[in-house]
Design a protein around this motif. Structure first.
Motif, PDB file in Angstrom:
ATOM      1  N   TRP A  52      17.061  12.975   2.899  1.00  0.00           N
ATOM      2  CA  TRP A  52      16.025  13.126   2.545  1.00  0.00           C
ATOM      3  C   TRP A  52      14.362  12.802   2.680  1.00  0.00           C
ATOM      4  N   TYR A  53      14.980  11.976   4.231  1.00  0.00           N
ATOM      5  CA  TYR A  53      13.520  10.734   4.125  1.00  0.00           C
ATOM      6  C   TYR A  53      12.360  11.280   4.067  1.00  0.00           C
ATOM      7  N   ASP A  54      12.378  13.252   4.004  1.00  0.00           N
ATOM      8  CA  ASP A  54      10.870  13.245   4.111  1.00  0.00           C
ATOM      9  C   ASP A  54      10.196  13.438   2.355  1.00  0.00           C
ATOM     10  N   GLU A  55      11.251  12.639   1.484  1.00  0.00           N
ATOM     11  CA  GLU A  55      10.956  12.793  -0.548  1.00  0.00           C
ATOM     12  C   GLU A  55      10.935  10.587   0.025  1.00  0.00           C
ATOM     13  N   ILE A  56      10.569   9.930   0.411  1.00  0.00           N
ATOM     14  CA  ILE A  56      10.188   8.693   0.640  1.00  0.00           C
ATOM     15  C   ILE A  56       8.977   8.337   0.368  1.00  0.00           C
ATOM     16  N   PRO A  57       8.826   7.505  -0.528  1.00  0.00           N
ATOM     17  CA  PRO A  57       6.996   7.053  -1.218  1.00  0.00           C
ATOM     18  C   PRO A  57       6.544   7.077  -0.180  1.00  0.00           C
ATOM     19  N   ALA A  58       4.997   6.817  -0.016  1.00  0.00           N
ATOM     20  CA  ALA A  58       5.060   6.765   0.917  1.00  0.00           C
ATOM     21  C   ALA A  58       4.531   5.236   0.841  1.00  0.00           C
ATOM     22  N   GLU A  59       4.410   4.793   1.773  1.00  0.00           N
ATOM     23  CA  GLU A  59       4.739   2.968   2.264  1.00  0.00           C
ATOM     24  C   GLU A  59       3.598   2.156   1.775  1.00  0.00           C
ATOM     25  N   SER A  60       2.236   2.586   0.681  1.00  0.00           N
ATOM     26  CA  SER A  60       1.927   2.543   0.301  1.00  0.00           C
ATOM     27  C   SER A  60       2.061   2.226  -1.328  1.00  0.00           C
ATOM     28  N   LYS A  61       2.274   2.928  -1.740  1.00  0.00           N
ATOM     29  CA  LYS A  61       3.667   2.882  -2.640  1.00  0.00           C
ATOM     30  C   LYS A  61       4.484   2.504  -3.319  1.00  0.00           C
ATOM     31  N   LEU A  62       5.049   1.151  -2.120  1.00  0.00           N
ATOM     32  CA  LEU A  62       5.868   0.812  -2.182  1.00  0.00           C
ATOM     33  C   LEU A  62       5.227  -0.617  -2.004  1.00  0.00           C
ATOM     34  N   ASN A  63       7.097  -1.717  -2.449  1.00  0.00           N
ATOM     35  CA  ASN A  63       6.445  -2.972  -2.644  1.00  0.00           C
ATOM     36  C   ASN A  63       7.934  -3.536  -1.215  1.00  0.00           C
ATOM     37  N   PHE A  64       7.013  -4.428  -0.410  1.00  0.00           N
ATOM     38  CA  PHE A  64       7.398  -3.895   0.567  1.00  0.00           C
ATOM     39  C   PHE A  64       8.234  -5.925   0.390  1.00  0.00           C
ATOM     40  N   TYR A  65       7.460  -6.224  -0.768  1.00  0.00           N
ATOM     41  CA  TYR A  65       8.113  -8.172  -1.432  1.00  0.00           C
ATOM     42  C   TYR A  65       8.531  -8.323  -2.521  1.00  0.00           C
ATOM     43  N   ALA A  66       9.285  -6.553  -2.900  1.00  0.00           N
ATOM     44  CA  ALA A  66      10.631  -6.982  -3.886  1.00  0.00           C
ATOM     45  C   ALA A  66      12.271  -6.922  -3.297  1.00  0.00           C
ATOM     46  N   ASN A  67      12.459  -7.740  -3.893  1.00  0.00           N
ATOM     47  CA  ASN A  67      14.288  -8.266  -3.908  1.00  0.00           C
ATOM     48  C   ASN A  67      14.430  -6.668  -2.905  1.00  0.00           C
ATOM     49  N   PRO A  68      15.700  -7.130  -1.080  1.00  0.00           N
ATOM     50  CA  PRO A  68      15.798  -5.600  -0.806  1.00  0.00           C
ATOM     51  C   PRO A  68      16.657  -4.741  -1.383  1.00  0.00           C
ATOM     52  N   ASP A  69      17.501  -5.531  -2.472  1.00  0.00           N
ATOM     53  CA  ASP A  69      18.670  -4.565  -3.533  1.00  0.00           C
ATOM     54  C   ASP A  69      17.873  -3.541  -4.824  1.00  0.00           C
ATOM     55  N   THR A  70      16.581  -4.421  -4.575  1.00  0.00           N
ATOM     56  CA  THR A  70      16.030  -3.240  -5.855  1.00  0.00           C
ATOM     57  C   THR A  70      14.746  -2.456  -4.472  1.00  0.00           C
ATOM     58  N   PHE A  71      14.131  -2.736  -3.958  1.00  0.00           N
ATOM     59  CA  PHE A  71      13.113  -2.346  -2.903  1.00  0.00           C
ATOM     60  C   PHE A  71      14.097  -0.634  -2.494  1.00  0.00           C
ATOM     61  N   PHE A  72      15.934  -0.755  -1.347  1.00  0.00           N
ATOM     62  CA  PHE A  72      15.936   0.028  -1.911  1.00  0.00           C
ATOM     63  C   PHE A  72      16.608   1.205  -2.277  1.00  0.00           C
ATOM     64  N   TYR A  73      16.674   0.875  -3.618  1.00  0.00           N
ATOM     65  CA  TYR A  73      16.681   1.996  -4.904  1.00  0.00           C
ATOM     66  C   TYR A  73      15.380   2.856  -4.493  1.00  0.00           C
ATOM     67  N   THR A  74      14.028   2.587  -5.150  1.00  0.00           N
ATOM     68  CA  THR A  74      13.035   2.758  -4.497  1.00  0.00           C
ATOM     69  C   THR A  74      13.114   4.759  -3.714  1.00  0.00           C
ATOM     70  N   LEU A  75      13.641   4.214  -2.486  1.00  0.00           N
ATOM     71  CA  LEU A  75      13.256   4.910  -1.985  1.00  0.00           C
ATOM     72  C   LEU A  75      14.275   6.420  -2.267  1.00  0.00           C
ATOM     73  N   LEU A  76      15.000   6.150  -2.165  1.00  0.00           N
ATOM     74  CA  LEU A  76      16.307   7.572  -2.947  1.00  0.00           C
ATOM     75  C   LEU A  76      15.870   8.432  -3.723  1.00  0.00           C
TER      76      LEU A  76
END
Length: 465
Positions: A52-76
């Protein structure tokens, strides 16, 4: 477009601070740079392979400085969320990608029960692994545990029965008394947890029907390739081939496959087992298809009933199969059922299965040892059917978890679930609902040690990046 090969089925709270140093003055710019680098990698891989790659939020809405194990789940996507959990996951460690980890275990699986009246928790042993501390101490399938180390079991401490430096169990007999359902019968001390060989071939037998035909029985607990459980370890696959050669030599023409505790694992194992069970007319035909997102090339992979994979094993050329199932039957177990259904009569006995018709892959970031396991495809059989997202409903409903008093050893002809399959093979006419309940309904099955073994869909082989 990236092309991934050797696929196998399986299955961020902190923000970037405005200050780049801690209260002690430590410069953390490199740490944030490394974190963003990992998250950039995660984002790139997910945009390529995630179903479901097309449902991943836009880069501008993501926090790329968050912990990876938290960042990952914001993409799902919520489409893969079931019972409050996502099938995709992430972890940081050396690559083992083991579908079942028994590096330190007492070596027994169990179901916990809660007393409706007083909230007491009791534990019932489902099976014991050979050579484990539990086996050495004499723990048996069906044993009830009402306390450990002098402490009552609770919904939070029951996991201490999985591993530790040793444990003293208080055993009991189920009485059926609604006021006090158990009578203490003694204690049993287990030695320190250790690495246990969790061979998926737990029990195998050849039984004889009333007409004299030979019936194969196999309790298969998970779809692992070998003790190291990686793409180059074929120990368990070779054992499976040898076992089916033995079944063939004993003229087995009927089969009961026990998957009631099997959470899934590698598609290669499911494919191999299905190939040895299928009618010979199915060999060379499609076992399953995994369909990827529209960015992947190829857009799908087809797995056949591959006679070349048998390699010293044997195809039993069965016309029908009886499968024992429960809510813990999932992923590659369900894949086997779905893949065989177009070619033979598959009869299910037990309770509704989990419902995982998705495939996942391990992708390793070698520089950081972060590994992601995203869902990358949906599974279909040769008829393009993938309608078991809510699980397979059994043909004959039977719930062993609601029977408190009559557990027999797995493989015993009088064991509750196996006996029903044997009755059908012997020509008995059974009602569709043959659910067995003990005389008291005071106990409710709740959590199980098997919960930790759930996979995130059928597994495809790991990728290192």
């Amino acid at each position: 477009m990236k092309k991934y090969t050797y696929l196998f089925l399986l299955l961020l709270g902190a923000t970037f601070a405005t200050l780049l140093s801690s209260c002690q003055g430590e410069d953390r710019r490199l740490e944030y740079k490394d974190t963003k680098g990992v998250n950039d990698w995660i984002y790139g891989e997910m945009k390529d392979v995630y179903l479901w790659y097309d449902e991943i939020p836009a880069e501008s809405k993501l926090n790329f400085y968050a912990n990876p194990d938290t960042f990952f789940y914001t993409l799902l996507s919520s489409k893969e969320k079931k019972n409050g959990n996502y099938y995709s996951w992430i972890e940081q460690k050396e690559v083992t990608t083991k579908s079942i980890d028994d590096s330190s275990s007492y070596g027994f699986e169990f179901m916990s029960y809660t007393d409706e009246k007083n909230s007491s928790v009791y534990v019932r042993v489902l099976y014991v692994l050979p050579g484990s501390p539990a086996s050495t101490a004499g723990l048996k399938r069906g044993d009830w545990i009402i306390a450990f180390d002098g402490n009552k079991i609770t919904s939070t401490n029951y996991t201490q029965l999985l591993t530790g430096s040793g444990v003293k169990l208080t055993l009991a007999t189920y009485t059926g008394n609604s006021t006090n359902p158990f009578a203490e019968k003694g204690t049993l001390t287990l030695g320190a947890a250790k690495a246990v060989n969790n061979d998926p071939i737990l029990v195998n037998k050849v039984l004889t029907s009333t007409s004299g035909s030979k019936i194969g029985y196999l309790m298969y607990t998970h779809f692992a390739t070998g003790p190291n459980d990686n793409a180059n370890d074929y120990t368990y696959q070779n054992e499976l081939r040898q076992l089916f050669a033995s079944f063939k030599s004993q003229n087995v023409t009927e089969f009961v496959l026990d998957l009631r505790y099997n959470p899934g694992g590698y598609i290669s194992n499911s494919q191999l087992l299905s190939t040895m069970l299928a009618p010979s007319s199915a060999l060379g035909k499609t076992f399953c298809v995994i369909k990827y997102n529209d960015k992947m090339s190829p857009s799908q992979n087809i797995y056949s009933f591959d006679s070349d994979s048998i390699k010293g094993g044997a195809n039993l050329n069965l016309s029908r199969l009886y499968v024992l199932v429960s809510k813990y039957t999932a992923s590659s177990s369900e894949l086997l059922i779905n893949g065989l259904k177009p070619f033979m009569n598959v009869t299910l006995i037990g309770t509704t299965t989990e419902g995982k018709n998705l495939g996942s892959v391990s992708i390793q970031h070698e520089e950081s040892n972060w590994m992601i396991q995203p869902i990358i495809g949906k599974l279909y059989n040769s008829k393009n059917e993938s309608d078991y997202g809510s699980g397979f409903t059994p043909d004959y409903e039977l719930d062993e978890f609601s029977d408190y008093s009559t557990y027999k050893e797995l493989g015993d002809e009088n064991e509750m679930m196996l006996s029903k399959a044997l009755a059908l093979i012997n020509g008995a006419s059974l009602t569709k609902s043959i659910r067995t309940k003990s005389i008291s309904t005071v106990l409710n099955a709740k959590q199980s040690s098997l919960d930790r073994k759930k996979t995130n869909g059928a597994w495809l082989a790991p990728i290192k990046k």
